[in-house]
Design an enzyme around this catalytic site. Structure first.
Site, short mmCIF file in Angstrom:
data_model
loop_
_atom_site.label_atom_id
_atom_site.label_comp_id
_atom_site.label_asym_id
_atom_site.label_seq_id
_atom_site.Cartn_x
_atom_site.Cartn_y
_atom_site.Cartn_z
N ARG A 45 0.86 -1.19 0.00
CA ARG A 45 0.00 0.00 0.00
C ARG A 45 0.90 1.24 0.00
NH1 ARG A 45 2.43 2.03 3.66
NH2 ARG A 45 0.88 3.66 3.71
N GLY A 46 0.26 2.42 -0.15
CA GLY A 46 1.02 3.65 -0.31
C GLY A 46 1.15 3.90 -1.81
N ALA A 47 0.80 5.12 -2.24
CA ALA A 47 0.63 5.38 -3.68
C ALA A 47 1.82 4.95 -4.55
CB ALA A 47 0.28 6.85 -3.89
N ARG A 88 -7.80 -0.35 -6.40
CA ARG A 88 -7.90 0.81 -5.51
C ARG A 88 -8.01 2.07 -6.38
NH1 ARG A 88 -4.27 1.08 -0.35
NH2 ARG A 88 -6.14 2.21 0.30
N GLN A 197 -1.89 2.85 9.96
CA GLN A 197 -0.60 2.85 9.26
C GLN A 197 0.46 3.64 10.03
OE1 GLN A 197 -3.57 3.42 7.84
NE2 GLN A 197 -3.63 2.84 5.69
N ASP A 238 -1.99 10.79 -2.33
CA ASP A 238 -2.43 9.72 -3.23
C ASP A 238 -2.78 10.25 -4.61
OD1 ASP A 238 -2.93 8.57 -0.39
OD2 ASP A 238 -2.79 6.89 -1.78
N ASN A 248 -5.29 12.49 0.36
CA ASN A 248 -4.38 11.66 1.15
C ASN A 248 -5.22 10.95 2.20
OD1 ASN A 248 -1.64 10.77 1.75
ND2 ASN A 248 -1.82 11.94 3.64
N LYS A 249 -4.57 10.14 3.00
CA LYS A 249 -5.27 9.32 3.99
C LYS A 249 -6.29 10.12 4.81
CE LYS A 249 -5.01 5.86 4.42
NZ LYS A 249 -6.02 5.06 3.66
#
Ligand code: MRU
Length: 343
Positions: A45-47, A88, A197, A238, A248-249
């Site tokens: 995960r993570g762009a 995603r 996270q 993201d 973003n998150k």
């Protein structure tokens, strides 16, 4: 350095991020379908890391195609791209990587074996470029951090570190660079509900390298700022729209509002591949909705009544450009309104 996605001989090795910090497990991915599952379940995960994983996923998919006919090969590769893209929706690096891989296929001449070799080489380039990009973001970020104190207290959200990229990180890359330059006193890491996270991954990465880190729950940010404990906030992204609005998150937007209220600079660190110049504002960014169980469960424990209660679980939010001091890229740091210069 922690590398969450590595190509080895004929397969991809992924650090299973759903297991950290309790277990360090490496899984072997040998098919495009398994790569799609790994992205969807957030093993990776993570762009930027999703982009690298998707590029290798495209190569694995290409390898599975048996036809020698170029047109048929490309038609089947498009279907692999569609399967990976359906995992995603928010991180644009995923789409950036699949498009780049398709471009390689379309611009390489026959035989099909030649196209497959070119695809592996493009995936390797995407991986290597991300490593270099993160190092450049780290250096560019270090140059714009406030000079109010020699050693800074930096606040971050989610995980935008080595685990979220090919290695080094974007927001945590800047923090790493500050640490190496002796400009860091401490990182404050939001735990980042619901997937944690910050508590699980950012804290783990920092602890691995001896970077001083304090984990706080998300609702403590305003209090910490009010107490004068924070010099700057730095987060990853993201997807960034052309006007600088940044997805973003979930929780990033409230952090930006609180930073603004306390006159604390708010930085976004991201590679060019995260900027989506096709979208003029953040309202066009698709926001991923995730399973409600992420909210009502913590680990194996159900913490909320599940009948007679509804749940809402957007994975990302959009921080308006006017709350962002600078967007730090591999090409320099820009006020959000000046992103157009990167075109
Ligand atoms: O849902 P996740 O864990 O993939 O979300 C990750 C983030 O929001 C990161 O901050 C972002 O992808 C930048 S990573 C360098």
């Amino acid at each position: 350095m922690i590398n969450p996605v590595i190509w080895q001989e004929d397969r991809v090795l992924l650090i299973d991020q759903t297991k950290l910090p309790n277990a360090y497990e490496v899984v072997e991915i040998r098919s495009s379908e398994d790569m799609a599952v790994a992205i969807k379940t957030m093993m990776v995960r993570g762009a930027p890391a999703i982009g690298v994983a998707a590029a290798y996923g495209m190569y694995l998919g290409a390898r599975e195609i048996t036809t020698e006919n170029r047109e048929e090969f490309i038609a089947q590769l498009v279907r692999v791209a569609q399967m990976l893209e359906a995992t995603r929706p928010t991180a644009v690096n995923l789409f950036w990587a699949t498009r780049r891989m398709l471009r390689t296929a379309r611009t390489t001449i026959e035989p099909v074996a030649e196209i497959k070799t070119a695809l592996l080489s493009t995936a390797e380039k995407i991986y290597q470029q991300d490593l270099q990009t993160c190092q450049a973001i780290g250096a560019n970020g270090l140059a714009v951090l406030p000079q109010t104190r020699t050693k800074l207290r930096l606040h971050t959200h989610c995980n935008a570190g080595s685990l979220a990229t090919a290695g080094y990180g974007t927001a945590l890359g800047v923090i790493r660079s500050a640490w190496k330059a002796d400009r860091l006193e401490r990182v404050y890491a939001d735990e980042t509900r619901p997937r944690l996270q910050g508590a699980k991954l950012t804290a783990w990465e920092c602890a691995q390298e001896g970077i001083p880190v304090t984990v706080i729950t998300d609702n403590m940010a305003a209090h910490c700022m009010q107490q004068g404990m924070i010099d700057a906030v730095i987060v990853g992204a993201d997807r960034i729209a052309a006007n600088g609005d940044t997805a973003n998150k979930i929780g990033t937007y409230s952090l930006a509002l609180v930073a603004k209220a306390h006159n604390i600079p708010f930085f976004v660190a991201a590679p060019l591949s995260t900027i989506d110049f096709d979208l003029s504002t953040g309202s066009e960014i698709p926001i991923e909705q995730r399973d409600k169980a992420e909210i009502y469960r913590i680990g194996d424990t159900i913490v909320t009544p599940t009948s007679g209660v509804e749940f809402y679980n957007p994975a990302f939010d959009v921080t308006p450009a006017q709350l962002i001091t600078k967007i730090i890229t591999e090409h320099g740091a820009f006020p959000p309104g000046e992103l157009g210069k990167l075109l």
